[in-house]
Motif scaffolding. Structure first.
Motif, PDB file in Angstrom:
ATOM      1  N   GLY A 289       0.802  -1.216   0.000  1.00 12.86           N
ATOM      2  CA  GLY A 289       0.000   0.000   0.000  1.00 12.86           C
ATOM      3  C   GLY A 289       0.833   1.264   0.000  1.00 12.86           C
ATOM      4  N   LEU A 290       0.473   2.182  -0.918  1.00  8.73           N
ATOM      5  CA  LEU A 290       1.145   3.480  -0.991  1.00  8.73           C
ATOM      6  C   LEU A 290       0.278   4.599  -0.413  1.00  8.73           C
ATOM      7  CD1 LEU A 290       2.565   3.288  -4.645  1.00  8.73           C
ATOM      8  CD2 LEU A 290       3.824   2.953  -2.523  1.00  8.73           C
ATOM      9  N   GLY A 291      -0.840   4.226   0.201  1.00  6.13           N
ATOM     10  CA  GLY A 291      -1.824   5.219   0.597  1.00  6.13           C
ATOM     11  C   GLY A 291      -1.436   6.135   1.736  1.00  6.13           C
ATOM     12  N   ASP A 292      -0.368   5.808   2.478  1.00  9.11           N
ATOM     13  CA  ASP A 292      -0.006   6.686   3.603  1.00  9.11           C
ATOM     14  C   ASP A 292       1.334   7.372   3.402  1.00  9.11           C
ATOM     15  OD1 ASP A 292       1.606   4.418   3.907  1.00  9.11           O
ATOM     16  OD2 ASP A 292       1.727   4.707   6.082  1.00  9.11           O
ATOM     17  N   THR A 293       1.896   7.257   2.182  1.00  3.92           N
ATOM     18  CA  THR A 293       3.178   7.916   1.928  1.00  3.92           C
ATOM     19  C   THR A 293       2.984   9.150   1.053  1.00  3.92           C
ATOM     20  OG1 THR A 293       5.434   7.611   1.068  1.00  3.92           O
ATOM     21  CG2 THR A 293       3.659   6.516  -0.127  1.00  3.92           C
ATOM     22  N   HIS A 334       6.975  -0.328  -4.772  1.00  3.28           N
ATOM     23  CA  HIS A 334       8.322   0.106  -4.398  1.00  3.28           C
ATOM     24  C   HIS A 334       8.280   0.927  -3.111  1.00  3.28           C
ATOM     25  CE1 HIS A 334       9.481  -1.419  -8.216  1.00  3.28           C
ATOM     26  NE2 HIS A 334       9.129  -0.359  -8.944  1.00  3.28           N
ATOM     27  N   ILE A 335       7.803   0.344  -2.052  1.00  4.23           N
ATOM     28  CA  ILE A 335       7.723   1.061  -0.784  1.00  4.23           C
ATOM     29  C   ILE A 335       8.423   0.254   0.305  1.00  4.23           C
ATOM     30  CG2 ILE A 335       5.458   0.068  -0.225  1.00  4.23           C
ATOM     31  CD1 ILE A 335       4.880   2.856   1.133  1.00  4.23           C
ATOM     32  N   SER A 336       9.201   0.952   1.106  1.00  7.31           N
ATOM     33  CA  SER A 336       9.940   0.293   2.183  1.00  7.31           C
ATOM     34  C   SER A 336       9.100   0.275   3.451  1.00  7.31           C
ATOM     35  CB  SER A 336      11.256   1.046   2.448  1.00  7.31           C
ATOM     36  OG  SER A 336      12.050   1.101   1.280  1.00  7.31           O
ATOM     37  N   MET A 337       9.065  -0.881   4.094  1.00  4.66           N
ATOM     38  CA  MET A 337       8.297  -1.051   5.332  1.00  4.66           C
ATOM     39  C   MET A 337       9.280  -1.419   6.445  1.00  4.66           C
ATOM     40  SD  MET A 337       5.296  -0.592   3.906  1.00  4.66           S
ATOM     41  CE  MET A 337       4.259  -0.897   5.310  1.00  4.66           C
ATOM     42  N   GLU A 338      10.019  -0.409   6.911  1.00  6.82           N
ATOM     43  CA  GLU A 338      11.120  -0.673   7.847  1.00  6.82           C
ATOM     44  C   GLU A 338      10.651  -1.285   9.159  1.00  6.82           C
ATOM     45  OE1 GLU A 338      14.241   2.258   8.224  1.00  6.82           O
ATOM     46  OE2 GLU A 338      13.544   3.305   6.434  1.00  6.82           O
ATOM     47  N   LYS A 339       9.447  -0.930   9.617  1.00  4.86           N
ATOM     48  CA  LYS A 339       8.952  -1.476  10.878  1.00  4.86           C
ATOM     49  C   LYS A 339       8.460  -2.922  10.731  1.00  4.86           C
ATOM     50  CE  LYS A 339       7.769   2.911  13.089  1.00  4.86           C
ATOM     51  NZ  LYS A 339       6.720   3.741  13.738  1.00  4.86           N
ATOM     52  N   VAL A 340       8.406  -3.379   9.492  1.00  6.44           N
ATOM     53  CA  VAL A 340       8.008  -4.767   9.224  1.00  6.44           C
ATOM     54  C   VAL A 340       9.215  -5.615   8.856  1.00  6.44           C
ATOM     55  CG1 VAL A 340       6.584  -6.289   7.793  1.00  6.44           C
ATOM     56  CG2 VAL A 340       5.724  -4.031   8.459  1.00  6.44           C
ATOM     57  N   THR A 341      10.055  -5.112   7.957  1.00  7.40           N
ATOM     58  CA  THR A 341      11.186  -5.898   7.451  1.00  7.40           C
ATOM     59  C   THR A 341      12.484  -5.645   8.204  1.00  7.40           C
ATOM     60  OG1 THR A 341      11.786  -4.202   5.829  1.00  7.40           O
ATOM     61  CG2 THR A 341      10.166  -5.855   5.157  1.00  7.40           C
ATOM     62  N   GLY A 342      12.584  -4.501   8.894  1.00  6.85           N
ATOM     63  CA  GLY A 342      13.806  -4.180   9.622  1.00  6.85           C
ATOM     64  C   GLY A 342      14.830  -3.437   8.801  1.00  6.85           C
ATOM     65  N   ASP A 343      14.535  -3.184   7.504  1.00  4.85           N
ATOM     66  CA  ASP A 343      15.445  -2.406   6.665  1.00  4.85           C
ATOM     67  C   ASP A 343      14.623  -1.645   5.639  1.00  4.85           C
ATOM     68  OD1 ASP A 343      14.799  -4.180   4.568  1.00  4.85           O
ATOM     69  OD2 ASP A 343      16.440  -5.516   5.103  1.00  4.85           O
ATOM     70  N   ASN A 344      15.315  -0.938   4.727  1.00  2.00           N
ATOM     71  CA  ASN A 344      14.600  -0.102   3.760  1.00  2.00           C
ATOM     72  C   ASN A 344      14.463  -0.757   2.387  1.00  2.00           C
ATOM     73  OD1 ASN A 344      17.214   0.037   2.876  1.00  2.00           O
ATOM     74  ND2 ASN A 344      17.371   2.278   2.893  1.00  2.00           N
ATOM     75  N   THR A 345      14.526  -2.094   2.339  1.00  2.00           N
ATOM     76  CA  THR A 345      14.347  -2.803   1.065  1.00  2.00           C
ATOM     77  C   THR A 345      12.926  -2.602   0.551  1.00  2.00           C
ATOM     78  OG1 THR A 345      15.925  -4.500   1.749  1.00  2.00           O
ATOM     79  CG2 THR A 345      14.459  -5.039  -0.081  1.00  2.00           C
ATOM     80  N   PRO A 346      12.751  -2.171  -0.691  1.00  2.00           N
ATOM     81  CA  PRO A 346      11.390  -2.012  -1.228  1.00  2.00           C
ATOM     82  C   PRO A 346      10.643  -3.351  -1.240  1.00  2.00           C
ATOM     83  CG  PRO A 346      13.006  -0.898  -2.621  1.00  2.00           C
ATOM     84  CD  PRO A 346      13.785  -1.728  -1.651  1.00  2.00           C
ATOM     85  N   ALA A 347       9.348  -3.285  -1.061  1.00  2.00           N
ATOM     86  CA  ALA A 347       8.535  -4.502  -1.040  1.00  2.00           C
ATOM     87  C   ALA A 347       8.680  -5.306  -2.324  1.00  2.00           C
ATOM     88  CB  ALA A 347       7.070  -4.139  -0.813  1.00  2.00           C
ATOM     89  N   SER A 348       8.932  -4.630  -3.429  1.00  2.00           N
ATOM     90  CA  SER A 348       9.027  -5.307  -4.728  1.00  2.00           C
ATOM     91  C   SER A 348      10.199  -6.274  -4.820  1.00  2.00           C
ATOM     92  CB  SER A 348       9.131  -4.268  -5.847  1.00  2.00           C
ATOM     93  OG  SER A 348      10.205  -3.375  -5.579  1.00  2.00           O
ATOM     94  N   ILE A 349      11.186  -6.120  -3.937  1.00  2.00           N
ATOM     95  CA  ILE A 349      12.333  -7.039  -3.951  1.00  2.00           C
ATOM     96  C   ILE A 349      12.592  -7.596  -2.548  1.00  2.00           C
ATOM     97  CG2 ILE A 349      13.435  -6.013  -5.984  1.00  2.00           C
ATOM     98  CD1 ILE A 349      15.286  -4.481  -4.127  1.00  2.00           C
ATOM     99  N   SER A 350      11.543  -7.606  -1.724  1.00  2.00           N
ATOM    100  CA  SER A 350      11.672  -8.076  -0.347  1.00  2.00           C
ATOM    101  C   SER A 350      11.052  -9.469  -0.173  1.00  2.00           C
ATOM    102  CB  SER A 350      10.988  -7.099   0.618  1.00  2.00           C
ATOM    103  OG  SER A 350      10.872  -7.658   1.915  1.00  2.00           O
ATOM    104  N   GLY A 351      11.867 -10.433   0.235  1.00  2.00           N
ATOM    105  CA  GLY A 351      11.359 -11.773   0.496  1.00  2.00           C
ATOM    106  C   GLY A 351      10.388 -11.801   1.664  1.00  2.00           C
TER     107      GLY A 351
END
Length: 443
Positions: A289-293, A334-351
């Motif tokens: 979701g890009l709705g809050d950025t 292409h949005i980073s979810m640092e509080k979920v993944t722990g880093d700034n990797t975009p969701a599009s390339i995040s396992g």
């Protein structure tokens, strides 16, 4: 002397009488034994005759019963007894999965070069090397032979008229070695390149449809869009937007059904049903979701501060509704979810976002396609080949519009040849892709 002889004679007579008694007793025993034996033999014979007579009577009765039943067949239908439930029944045989048989047969015959090409969806310009494509001629035919890509995505500049567009898409489809996705981004409202060319009716913005609160309108809009796209030759649409918009958000704006998760979920589900009822594959975007950025992903990295719990309570409910409606595609944003993944990797390339959450938690088994990889959120930090390989490693199935298609294609091919990516991983994505491509061809 005479007296002695009398005594001897008397003794002889006594002995004779004793022996005679013994003989008579023996004879009596023998006779008795013979009599008993005769009785036994006679009894057996008698019993056998009795049983025989009984058996003949029973047979005669059974025969008479069958004759009576035959005579009564025209009067009453025979009664068929239900099978004994106590007897274990053989399990029913599963229906053969013809789609998987076709898909596996197709994939098994593809060379690795074709398999890798099948993971890309690019513009016709990236395929042919020309500035603007408005027809599919010899160049398109030759390039599709060299690089049989999984799909082509068109835009307003490729559209001149209904006849021109229909012919271009028809030729492209016929010249492709394998079934091919022919897609466009036709959302309604401001993102309606086909309708803007006068080739379809603009259904209006999704925000207005959402505000009406009637999922039936979203379904009708999806069916209308799908109808005119299918009539022109498209089989895939990059819609609907499944994001929940926060107040003041301008990245998504009125392209979303609104800020309420429950309402948006019902609208997205209906829109998917409408589109796919016209044999046009829907694509939920932009997961998660890009709705809050407020960040512009075309220029650089975008971030969200949402936690996994917040996503599960709101954003994911909309995606789950679209998945439940059978959406063929989900686009990883292409949005980073640092509080979920722990880093700034975009969701599009995040396992974590694609494999662990989208597939693992939300249970999505369809095609995951990246957002356009020529955007700044990717190109500012990764090369084309690096981004393509990372996306596939993360669990994506298709790479959309890399900045340099040839570099991305070569990079993935080399990754397979050197073991960075396995051929099994490539085949896994191809199976998902071809299941969608063949689903309407198999009853």
């Amino acid at each position: 002397m005479a007296n002695d002889e009398s005594i001897v004679e008397e003794m002889d007579r006594r002995e004779y009488r004793r022996k005679r008694r013994i003989r008579n007793r023996i004879l009596s025993f023998v006779v008795l034994a013979l009599v008993l034996a005769g009785l036994v033999v006679g009894g057996v014979i008698g019993v056998r005759k009795l049983l025989s007579a009984f058996g003949e009577k029973k047979y005669a009765d059974e025969l008479q019963k069958q004759m009576d039943e035959l005579q009564g067949e025209g009067e009453e239908p025979p009664v068929v007894e239900a099978p004994d439930q106590s007897v274990e029944q053989a399990p029913p045989q599963e229906e053969p999965n013809y789609i998987d048989e076709i898909v596996n047969s197709c994939i098994s015959e593809m060379p690795i070069e074709d398999k890798v090409a099948g993971l890309f969806m690019i513009t016709p310009e990236a395929l042919t090397g020309t500035e603007t494509v408005v027809r599919a001629g010899d160049t398109t035919k030759a390039k599709l032979g060299e690089r049989p890509v999984g799909g082509l995505v068109y835009s307003a500049k490729n559209i001149q008229s209904a006849e021109q567009l229909t012919e271009m898409l028809s030729n492209t489809r016929n010249w492709s070695k394998y079934p091919i996705f022919l897609g466009i981004e036709e959302e309604g409202g401001t993102i309606s390149p086909v309708a803007e060319k006068g080739l379809g009716e603009n259904v209006g913005s999704m925000a207005d449809i959402g505000a009406a609160g009637d999922p039936g309108r979203a379904r009708e809009a999806g069916a209308l869009i799908g109808g005119y796209l299918s009539g022109l030759g498209f089989n895939m649409d990059f819609a609907p937007v499944a994001d929940i918009v926060a107040e003041g958000n301008t990245v998504i704006g009125n392209r979303s059904f609104g800020p309420d998760a429950v309402q948006a979920a019902s609208m997205v589900s209906a829109a998917v049903e409408g589109l796919q009822s016209a044999k046009v594959s829907a694509c939920l975007k932009y997961f998660p979701g890009l709705g809050d950025t407020l960040d512009d992903i075309s220029a650089g990295m975008a971030n969200s501060e949402k936690t996994l719990e917040e996503l599960q309570a709101n954003d994911f409910t909309v995606y789950q509704a679209g998945i439940g409606a059978g959406a063929d595609f989900v686009m990883a944003g292409h949005i980073s979810m640092e509080k979920v993944t722990g880093d700034n990797t975009p969701a599009s390339i995040s396992g974590i976002m694609i494999t662990d959450i989208l597939r693992g938690q939300l249970g999505y088994q369809g095609i995951v396609i990246t957002d356009a990889m020529n955007m700044g959120a990717i190109t500012e930090y990764y090369t084309s080949d690096e981004a393509a390989v990372k996306a596939l490693q993360a669990g994506a199935d298709m790479i959309l519009m890399p900045e340099d298609f040839e570099a991305a294609y070569t990079g993935v091919l080399e990754a397979v040849n050197n073991g960075t990516l396995t051929q099994e991983r490539i085949d896994e994505s191809l199976r998902r892709i071809f299941r969608v491509k063949y689903k309407d061809k198999v009853e």
